[in-house]
Each structure stands twice: as C-alpha cells, then as structure tokens.
Design a protein around this motif. Structure first.
Motif, PDB file in Angstrom:
ATOM      1  N   GLY A 176    -112.944   2.261   6.922  1.00  9.55           N
ATOM      2  CA  GLY A 176    -114.241   2.908   7.054  1.00  9.55           C
ATOM      3  C   GLY A 176    -114.185   4.421   7.034  1.00  9.55           C
ATOM      4  N   ASP A 177    -112.980   5.021   7.250  1.00 19.90           N
ATOM      5  CA  ASP A 177    -112.856   6.479   7.183  1.00 19.90           C
ATOM      6  C   ASP A 177    -113.233   6.950   5.779  1.00 19.90           C
ATOM      7  OD1 ASP A 177    -111.889   6.769   9.772  1.00 19.90           O
ATOM      8  OD2 ASP A 177    -109.791   7.025   9.167  1.00 19.90           O
ATOM      9  N   ARG A 178    -114.024   8.009   5.715  1.00 17.37           N
ATOM     10  CA  ARG A 178    -114.319   8.659   4.434  1.00 17.37           C
ATOM     11  C   ARG A 178    -113.230   9.696   4.201  1.00 17.37           C
ATOM     12  NH1 ARG A 178    -117.056   7.227   0.502  1.00 17.37           N
ATOM     13  NH2 ARG A 178    -117.848   9.304   0.111  1.00 17.37           N
ATOM     14  N   VAL A 179    -112.634   9.669   3.010  1.00 17.31           N
ATOM     15  CA  VAL A 179    -111.492  10.529   2.714  1.00 17.31           C
ATOM     16  C   VAL A 179    -111.611  11.162   1.337  1.00 17.31           C
ATOM     17  CG1 VAL A 179    -109.846   9.305   4.216  1.00 17.31           C
ATOM     18  CG2 VAL A 179    -110.154   8.562   1.856  1.00 17.31           C
ATOM     19  N   SER A 180    -110.936  12.284   1.198  1.00 13.79           N
ATOM     20  CA  SER A 180    -110.720  12.917  -0.100  1.00 13.79           C
ATOM     21  C   SER A 180    -109.212  12.888  -0.323  1.00 13.79           C
ATOM     22  CB  SER A 180    -111.236  14.354  -0.081  1.00 13.79           C
ATOM     23  OG  SER A 180    -110.928  14.997  -1.298  1.00 13.79           O
ATOM     24  N   ILE A 181    -108.786  12.382  -1.478  1.00 16.82           N
ATOM     25  CA  ILE A 181    -107.366  12.164  -1.757  1.00 16.82           C
ATOM     26  C   ILE A 181    -106.937  12.949  -2.992  1.00 16.82           C
ATOM     27  CG2 ILE A 181    -105.609  10.432  -2.347  1.00 16.82           C
ATOM     28  CD1 ILE A 181    -106.735   9.886   0.385  1.00 16.82           C
ATOM     29  N   ASP A 182    -105.929  13.822  -2.835  1.00 18.30           N
ATOM     30  CA  ASP A 182    -105.253  14.446  -3.979  1.00 18.30           C
ATOM     31  C   ASP A 182    -104.043  13.577  -4.283  1.00 18.30           C
ATOM     32  OD1 ASP A 182    -107.068  16.514  -3.752  1.00 18.30           O
ATOM     33  OD2 ASP A 182    -105.635  17.934  -2.889  1.00 18.30           O
ATOM     34  N   ASN A 183    -103.889  13.188  -5.547  1.00 21.98           N
ATOM     35  CA  ASN A 183    -102.780  12.300  -5.902  1.00 21.98           C
ATOM     36  C   ASN A 183    -102.323  12.525  -7.327  1.00 21.98           C
ATOM     37  OD1 ASN A 183    -103.781   9.740  -7.716  1.00 21.98           O
ATOM     38  ND2 ASN A 183    -105.467  10.661  -6.555  1.00 21.98           N
ATOM     39  N   SER A 184    -101.083  12.097  -7.572  1.00 25.32           N
ATOM     40  CA  SER A 184    -100.555  12.015  -8.934  1.00 25.32           C
ATOM     41  C   SER A 184    -100.814  10.584  -9.396  1.00 25.32           C
ATOM     42  CB  SER A 184     -99.063  12.314  -8.961  1.00 25.32           C
ATOM     43  OG  SER A 184     -98.825  13.664  -8.657  1.00 25.32           O
ATOM     44  N   PRO A 185    -101.687  10.413 -10.387  1.00 27.93           N
ATOM     45  CA  PRO A 185    -102.066   9.058 -10.787  1.00 27.93           C
ATOM     46  C   PRO A 185    -100.952   8.324 -11.529  1.00 27.93           C
ATOM     47  CG  PRO A 185    -103.019  10.657 -12.291  1.00 27.93           C
ATOM     48  CD  PRO A 185    -102.322  11.441 -11.192  1.00 27.93           C
ATOM     49  N   LEU A 186    -101.109   7.014 -11.605  1.00 32.12           N
ATOM     50  CA  LEU A 186    -100.185   6.203 -12.391  1.00 32.12           C
ATOM     51  C   LEU A 186    -100.295   6.588 -13.862  1.00 32.12           C
ATOM     52  CD1 LEU A 186    -100.804   2.740 -10.708  1.00 32.12           C
ATOM     53  CD2 LEU A 186     -98.638   3.996 -10.726  1.00 32.12           C
TER      54      LEU A 186
END
Length: 135
Positions: free
Chosen positions: A92-102
């Motif tokens: 339920g936490d709202r998050v912003s995610i920086d990631n290196s995609p597949l």
C-alpha cells in the motif's frame, strides 16, 4: 605427483562450484546505462535470500491499468548492514522508484533509489563495490 593431482582435483571442484555462484550475481540482464523513474503502489516486499524483491503496481503513463514490476536488490544481510529492514516497505505504500530496467523490455529492474512518498524517506541501492546506503 600424488599431491599435485589431489591439489588440481580440489581446484577443479572449487572452480566448478564458484563459476555458477559468480554467474548468479550477474547484472547483465539490466540496462545499467539507463535509469527510469516509475511511481506506483507497493504490492509485496520479499525479504529473503538470495535477493530481496520489491513488487510495485506501477501507475500507467496515461490512464489504463497498472503494471506489476519486480525490482531486484541485494541480499537481506547487505541491506541490514546499511539500515534497511524487512519493514522498509509495506503493501500500500506509494513509492517512486529509480531503476535500471531489464534489457528484454519486461516489467522489472535493478532498484537504485526509492522514495516513500508519504514520508519522503529515501532508500538507496548501489551495486557491487559501492555500498547500499540509507540516508
């Protein structure tokens, strides 16, 4: 000569065991030159070996349905030493995610940075020689 054969045999066994272990920790499936930011709602946070996984229902760009993404991290032990815990995220936490995609375009990535939007808490993940940190 007998000792040399024994030593060579032990070396080959050790190399056979170490090879797959090193391959398992490869990050070649991720596009490390590309970082994308996604926003969504935490679905599940699995705190277990060999890698912690965060599943997020990512908001669609314009309407439509959310997509479930899986973000990989390091082991619980590495994260614990940097201040993370199994309670770092809750469903339920709202998050912003920086990631290196597949690289293959599927819905997953290597988590680099997460912001819990309600509290502003920032959780960082840096791969390999760099440390995982929590400011």
């Amino acid at each position: 000569m007998k000792n040399l054969c024994l030593l060579l045999g032990l070396f080959l066994v050790a190399a056979g065991i170490a090879g797959p272990a090193l391959g398992h920790h490869s990050v070649t499936m991720f596009d490390l030159k590309n970082t994308i930011t996604l926003t969504g709602t935490v679905k599940k946070f699995r705190w277990s070996n060999p890698h912690v996984i965060l599943w997020v229902d990512v908001d669609p760009p314009e309407g439509g349905e959310s997509q479930r993404w899986a973000f990989e991290l390091t082991s619980p032990g590495n994260l614990s030493r940097s201040g993370w815990s199994k309670r770092s995220f809750s469903p339920g936490d709202r998050v912003s995610i920086d990631n290196s995609p597949l690289k293959n375009g599927k819905t997953g990535g290597l988590l680099k940075r997460a912001v819990i939007l309600k509290t502003g808490e920032v959780l960082l993940f840096k791969w390999r020689k760099e440390q995982v940190t929590k400011p």
